[in-house]
Design a protein around this motif. Structure first.
Motif, PDB file in Angstrom:
ATOM      1  N   SER A  35       1.028  -1.092  -0.173  1.00 17.10           N
ATOM      2  CA  SER A  35      -0.176  -0.054  -0.221  1.00 17.10           C
ATOM      3  C   SER A  35       0.818   1.152   0.134  1.00 17.10           C
ATOM      4  CB  SER A  35      -1.493   0.118   1.319  1.00 17.10           C
ATOM      5  OG  SER A  35      -1.036   1.272   1.422  1.00 17.10           O
ATOM      6  N   THR A  36       0.351   2.353  -0.694  1.00 13.24           N
ATOM      7  CA  THR A  36       1.649   3.861  -0.604  1.00 13.24           C
ATOM      8  C   THR A  36       1.262   4.077   0.457  1.00 13.24           C
ATOM      9  OG1 THR A  36      -0.141   4.303  -1.080  1.00 13.24           O
ATOM     10  CG2 THR A  36       1.632   3.564  -4.146  1.00 13.24           C
ATOM     11  N   GLN A  59      -1.066  -2.380  -6.371  1.00 14.81           N
ATOM     12  CA  GLN A  59      -0.981  -2.370  -5.064  1.00 14.81           C
ATOM     13  C   GLN A  59      -1.563  -3.717  -4.363  1.00 14.81           C
ATOM     14  OE1 GLN A  59      -1.242   1.947  -2.660  1.00 14.81           O
ATOM     15  NE2 GLN A  59      -3.568   1.147  -3.526  1.00 14.81           N
ATOM     16  N   ARG A  63      -5.793   0.037   0.428  1.00 17.46           N
ATOM     17  CA  ARG A  63      -6.759   0.308   1.543  1.00 17.46           C
ATOM     18  C   ARG A  63      -8.004   1.390   1.725  1.00 17.46           C
ATOM     19  NH1 ARG A  63      -2.027  -0.016   4.903  1.00 17.46           N
ATOM     20  NH2 ARG A  63      -2.233   2.577   5.229  1.00 17.46           N
ATOM     21  N   GLY A  64      -8.727   0.828   1.674  1.00 19.44           N
ATOM     22  CA  GLY A  64     -10.187   2.892   1.964  1.00 19.44           C
ATOM     23  C   GLY A  64      -9.774   2.611   3.361  1.00 19.44           C
ATOM     24  N   ARG A  65     -11.536   3.600   3.274  1.00 19.85           N
ATOM     25  CA  ARG A  65     -11.615   3.815   4.976  1.00 19.85           C
ATOM     26  C   ARG A  65     -12.490   2.994   5.668  1.00 19.85           C
ATOM     27  NH1 ARG A  65     -15.883   7.630   6.666  1.00 19.85           N
ATOM     28  NH2 ARG A  65     -14.827   8.367   8.148  1.00 19.85           N
ATOM     29  N   LYS A 128     -18.845   7.790  -7.942  1.00 18.15           N
ATOM     30  CA  LYS A 128     -17.782   7.806  -6.745  1.00 18.15           C
ATOM     31  C   LYS A 128     -16.467   7.247  -8.427  1.00 18.15           C
ATOM     32  CE  LYS A 128     -14.885   5.702  -3.240  1.00 18.15           C
ATOM     33  NZ  LYS A 128     -15.081   4.919  -2.115  1.00 18.15           N
TER      34      LYS A 128
END
Ligand code: BTN
Length: 266
Positions: A35-36, A59, A63-65, A128
């Motif tokens: 993940s950056t 990646q 990951r997200g929120r 989105k």
């Protein structure tokens, strides 16, 4: 239609004619990484790395929120993380500023303006197109924020799984053309630098732009705050306390981004 040969992310190409002073002073492009945000967090241990940007073509653990996964095919997106060790904004204003910066950086695509779904989604034509993951690495000597941004660029509609197809889109889909990710990366970094500067001396300008770009303002919002559900009409944003709702149950209440999950905006 073929992708332009300038599309492949490359530090020198992104830096060429980039007018920023802070954001993108150092640019790294990883061919493949976990993940950056994790790579950027390592660089953030050194205060001199303020403004460093890490991009990745792929990646393996994006990951997200709220513990969600962020997935993208190789070379299909802009996936980057910006190190902010020299920050002066409170977390709420920083989060707001990042959303304004990403939406404004995308601008108008295929006739539609990129809009903000608070706190971290960027919407084009009701779907989105980008997401933001702002993580803090605060410690005794200040620490840092890591601003992670994912923008769908080259995905075709069938790249998204069946559950995402009705709610996700990409710049190529909306523009009916092929995006040049290097140009888009330059626009993004320029916009982030601009809005971070604006926020430092005039937070009202950021909230004004947010109001202009929000899909929730004057609409009903249902959210979960610290495990409890609330519903009401969105009447504004506070640069320190977050989203302002006129609650169905009466009264006005503010909800900060860190503890809130949007259930429904209409
Ligand atoms: C979200 O929509 O919940 C936020 C998505 C953020 C994705 C970006 S891609 C670059 C950076 N690295 C990550 O692992 N996540 C962010």
């Amino acid at each position: 239609m073929a992708r332009p040969n300038t599309d492949q992310l490359d530090p020198d190409k992104i830096k060429a004619n980039l007018k920023t002073r802070r954001i993108g002073r150092k640019i790294l492009v990883y061919n493949r990484t976990s993940s950056t945000n994790d790579i950027a967090a390592e660089y953030a241990k050194n205060k001199n790395n303020d403004g460093l940007v890490v991009f990745a073509e792929e990646q393996t653990a994006g990951r997200g929120r709220a513990g969600s996964k962020w997935q993208s095919g190789r070379e299909e997106s802009i996936q980057c993380s910006i190190v902010l060790t020299d920050y002066k904004l409170n977390p709420e204003l920083l989060s707001l500023t990042c959303a304004v910066a990403v939406a404004d950086g995308l601008g108008i695509i295929g006739g539609a303006e990129a809009k903000i779904k608070w706190p971290n989604d960027i919407i084009l034509n009701g779907k989105k197109v980008a997401g933001i993951l702002l993580e803090s690495k605060l410690n005794n000597d200040g620490g840092a924020y890591i601003l992670g941004i994912g923008i769908n660029c080259h995905q075709k509609q069938d790249c998204f799984g069946p559950e995402l197809q009705p709610i996700a889109t990409s710049i190529d889909i909306e523009s009916h053309s092929i995006t040049d990710r290097v140009s888009l990366a330059k626009r993004l970094l320029t916009s982030v630098e601009h809005w971070l500067e604006v926020a430092e001396y005039n937070s009202e300008k950021v909230t004004e732009k947010w109001r202009q770009l929000s899909i929730q303002l004057n609409h009903r919002v249902k959210l979960i705050y610290n495990g409890q559900e609330f519903a009401g009409n969105c009447i504004g944003i506070d640069p320190e306390k977050g989203l302002i709702l006129q609650l169905d149950t009466g009264g006005v209440r503010m909800f900060d981004a860190a503890h809130t999950t949007i259930v429904k905006s209409s």
